[in-house]
Scaffold this active site. Structure first.
Site, PDB file in Angstrom:
ATOM      1  N   LYS A  23     -19.393 -38.160  20.473  1.00  0.00           N
ATOM      2  CA  LYS A  23     -20.576 -39.007  20.348  1.00  0.00           C
ATOM      3  C   LYS A  23     -20.884 -39.704  21.671  1.00  0.00           C
ATOM      4  O   LYS A  23     -20.000 -39.961  22.472  1.00  0.00           O
ATOM      5  CB  LYS A  23     -20.412 -40.018  19.207  1.00  0.00           C
ATOM      6  CG  LYS A  23     -19.830 -41.362  19.585  1.00  0.00           C
ATOM      7  CD  LYS A  23     -20.036 -42.378  18.475  1.00  0.00           C
ATOM      8  CE  LYS A  23     -19.538 -43.742  18.912  1.00  0.00           C
ATOM      9  NZ  LYS A  23     -20.473 -44.443  19.807  1.00  0.00           N
TER      10      LYS A  23
ATOM     11  N   LYS B 252      -9.894 -44.835  19.626  1.00  0.00           N
ATOM     12  CA  LYS B 252      -9.897 -45.830  20.708  1.00  0.00           C
ATOM     13  C   LYS B 252      -8.495 -46.175  21.180  1.00  0.00           C
ATOM     14  O   LYS B 252      -8.305 -46.498  22.355  1.00  0.00           O
ATOM     15  CB  LYS B 252     -10.648 -47.093  20.270  1.00  0.00           C
ATOM     16  CG  LYS B 252     -12.138 -46.846  20.139  1.00  0.00           C
ATOM     17  CD  LYS B 252     -12.950 -48.126  20.186  1.00  0.00           C
ATOM     18  CE  LYS B 252     -14.436 -47.782  20.253  1.00  0.00           C
ATOM     19  NZ  LYS B 252     -15.301 -48.944  20.301  1.00  0.00           N
TER      20      LYS B 252
ATOM     21  N   LYS C 121     -20.899 -46.160  24.831  1.00  0.00           N
ATOM     22  CA  LYS C 121     -20.945 -47.078  25.964  1.00  0.00           C
ATOM     23  C   LYS C 121     -19.684 -46.968  26.789  1.00  0.00           C
ATOM     24  O   LYS C 121     -19.697 -47.107  27.997  1.00  0.00           O
ATOM     25  CB  LYS C 121     -21.033 -48.522  25.467  1.00  0.00           C
ATOM     26  CG  LYS C 121     -22.303 -48.865  24.768  1.00  0.00           C
ATOM     27  CD  LYS C 121     -22.398 -50.381  24.676  1.00  0.00           C
ATOM     28  CE  LYS C 121     -22.879 -50.816  23.311  1.00  0.00           C
ATOM     29  NZ  LYS C 121     -21.779 -51.081  22.378  1.00  0.00           N
TER      30      LYS C 121
HETATM   31  P1  ATP Z   1     -18.264 -48.526  22.117  1.00  0.00           P
HETATM   32  O1  ATP Z   1     -18.000 -47.209  22.767  1.00  0.00           O
HETATM   33  O2  ATP Z   1     -17.879 -49.722  22.940  1.00  0.00           O
HETATM   34  O3  ATP Z   1     -17.734 -48.606  20.683  1.00  0.00           O
HETATM   35  P2  ATP Z   1     -20.821 -47.795  21.071  1.00  0.00           P
HETATM   36  O4  ATP Z   1     -21.718 -46.988  21.923  1.00  0.00           O
HETATM   37  O5  ATP Z   1     -20.084 -47.094  19.975  1.00  0.00           O
HETATM   38  O6  ATP Z   1     -19.847 -48.611  22.022  1.00  0.00           O
HETATM   39  P3  ATP Z   1     -21.305 -50.033  19.302  1.00  0.00           P
HETATM   40  O7  ATP Z   1     -21.675 -51.384  19.808  1.00  0.00           O
HETATM   41  O8  ATP Z   1     -19.901 -49.808  18.848  1.00  0.00           O
HETATM   42  O9  ATP Z   1     -21.703 -48.971  20.440  1.00  0.00           O
HETATM   43  O10 ATP Z   1     -22.279 -49.649  18.117  1.00  0.00           O
HETATM   44  C1  ATP Z   1     -23.544 -50.277  17.928  1.00  0.00           C
HETATM   45  C2  ATP Z   1     -24.374 -49.480  16.928  1.00  0.00           C
HETATM   46  O11 ATP Z   1     -24.788 -48.250  17.535  1.00  0.00           O
HETATM   47  C3  ATP Z   1     -23.600 -49.087  15.666  1.00  0.00           C
HETATM   48  O12 ATP Z   1     -24.479 -49.181  14.554  1.00  0.00           O
HETATM   49  C4  ATP Z   1     -23.222 -47.658  15.905  1.00  0.00           C
HETATM   50  O13 ATP Z   1     -23.051 -46.930  14.706  1.00  0.00           O
HETATM   51  C5  ATP Z   1     -24.426 -47.162  16.690  1.00  0.00           C
HETATM   52  N1  ATP Z   1     -24.079 -46.022  17.541  1.00  0.00           N
HETATM   53  C6  ATP Z   1     -23.140 -46.017  18.525  1.00  0.00           C
HETATM   54  N2  ATP Z   1     -23.093 -44.817  19.120  1.00  0.00           N
HETATM   55  C7  ATP Z   1     -24.014 -44.046  18.486  1.00  0.00           C
HETATM   56  C8  ATP Z   1     -24.435 -42.689  18.649  1.00  0.00           C
HETATM   57  N3  ATP Z   1     -23.892 -41.913  19.579  1.00  0.00           N
HETATM   58  N4  ATP Z   1     -25.407 -42.217  17.839  1.00  0.00           N
HETATM   59  C9  ATP Z   1     -25.978 -43.007  16.884  1.00  0.00           C
HETATM   60  N5  ATP Z   1     -25.621 -44.290  16.683  1.00  0.00           N
HETATM   61  C10 ATP Z   1     -24.648 -44.813  17.472  1.00  0.00           C
HETATM   62 MG    MG Z   2     -18.657 -48.120  18.809  1.00  0.00          MG
END
Ligand code: ATP
Ligand code: MG
Length: 344
Positions: A206, A114, A209
């Site tokens: 991965k 990040k 968001k």
């Molecule tokens: P950001 O990019 O802002 O970090 P994010 O998509 O990683 O957003 P988070 O809010 O950080 O979302 O994570 C929320 C939950 O979703 C966590 O338990 C994380 O492990 C899970 N998660 C995030 N992305 C994935 C993915 N691609 N596959 C499976 N689980 C995920």
């Molecule tokens: Mg995340």
């Protein structure tokens, strides 16, 4: 010592919730309600470790709350709240800033990803993010934490923080009547065929968001046409699907789509390949669109309905925060006694 079993997890209000959040985390949250007392948090304090527009953050916070509710988390039996309404998270995080070692944080891959190349310009909050996460979990002395695969390293750090606190303060913990250990070592729950959903554009990244390309992910609020378009455009390779799981080795995009299908259907990759082995991607993608639309469509509709009533959403968060705070305050009092802070 046996700790009361309790589940804690959080989701950041950083943008559009996607299929990875749903399959990797939120569906697990829902299932665990049957067996455990659960606390699910919209982690707005984590979100501001990277810039969030203050005009947008409340909308995103309500959207995550709406997703929790729409997916079937019961806010009466369990707890749904937003992190910033319970000040104990920040308070305990400070103590943990003094427990965790700089060397531990330097190994965290999420910070490296990040912060990118310009590490000097990343917020200090982004660097100590894992300590706040440890505080989130341990403020409730939670024993089980459902997360996606990407959070495994942070969970390990939470365990290290709990362990070092228990060791450093062992005598004080004992003399204050808390026995051998004050904090449990929280267990990650990372299971199923979609613990790491990958970007639809690049099978090595991965789904996130915060990824700029909307075509990289399926958002929980996408309509049927958008889902169909994104799945059809998803990157694949020219081979038909293999009949067995080992045939997915070195085919990350194929493996990803098969994993998504399996998770949406509640089966395994092996079973999906039993059905689709030998099929072309065009056939498989058609089936995947139908399944995704059938599963996500009703969710999107319910989320839309809920977000039209922000007063209700905010009341869920307020009530949940009050209940969470009652638990966290007890932990924090004990931590103050253990550390040696005077309190009245
Ligand atoms: P950001 O990019 O802002 O970090 P994010 O998509 O990683 O957003 P988070 O809010 O950080 O979302 O994570 C929320 C939950 O979703 C966590 O338990 C994380 O492990 C899970 N998660 C995030 N992305 C994935 C993915 N691609 N596959 C499976 N689980 C995920
Ligand atoms: Mg995340």
């Amino acid at each position: 010592m046996a700790f009361k079993e309790r589940v804690f997890s959080g989701v950041q209000p950083t943008g559009n919730l996607h299929l990875g959040n749903y399959l990797g985390a939120i569906t697990k949250f829902v299932a665990l309600q049957e067996r455990y007392d659960c606390i699910y948090c919209v982690v707005d304090m984590h979100a501001i470790t990277v810039w969030q527009d203050p005009a947008e953050l409340p909308r995103a916070t309500r959207e995550v709350t709406a997703a929790f509710l729409a997916c079937g988390i019961n806010p009466k039996k369990h707890i749904i709240f937003n992190q910033s309404q319970v000040a104990e998270h920040a308070e305990l995080a400070w103590v943990f800033n003094c427990i965790a070692r700089i060397g531990w944080l330097n190994r965290m891959t999420q910070f490296k990803e990040k912060a990118g190349k310009d590490r000097e310009n990343a917020s200090v909050g982004l660097y100590v993010y894992p300590n706040l996460m440890a505080a989130d979990i341990l403020a409730y002395r939670a024993t089980h934490v459902p997360v996606g695969e990407d959070q495994k390293q942070h969970l390990e750090l939470s365990r290290d923080v709990a362990q070092k606190f228990n060791n450093d303060y062992a005598d004080s913990i004992h003399s204050h009547g808390y026995g051998e250990a004050f904090f449990p070592l929280p267990e990650p729950i990372i299971q199923g065929p979609a613990t790491r959903v990958m970007s639809l554009r690049d099978g090595s990244k991965k789904m996130s968001k915060s990824e700029p390309s909307d075509y990289s992910r399926i958002n929980l609020t996408d309509d049927a046409d958008t889902i169909a378009q994104k799945v059809r455009k998803a990157k694949t390779d020219p081979e038909p699907l293999p009949g067995e799981e080992k045939g997915l080795t070195s085919r990350p995009e194929a493996e990803n789509l098969v994993g998504i299908y399996a998770a949406l259907q509640g089966t395994s990759k092996a079973q999906v390949l039993g059905e689709f082995g030998g099929a072309q991607f065009s056939t498989f993608k058609g089936a995947l669109v139908d399944l995704a639309v059938a599963k996500l469509g009703p969710l999107a509709a319910e989320m839309k309905k809920l977000t039209q009533d922000p007063v209700y959403i905010d009341s869920v968060l307020a009530e949940g925060s009050a209940r969470a705070q009652a638990i966290a305050a007890e932990t924090m009092k004990a931590v103050k006694d253990i550390v040696g802070f005077i309190r009245h």
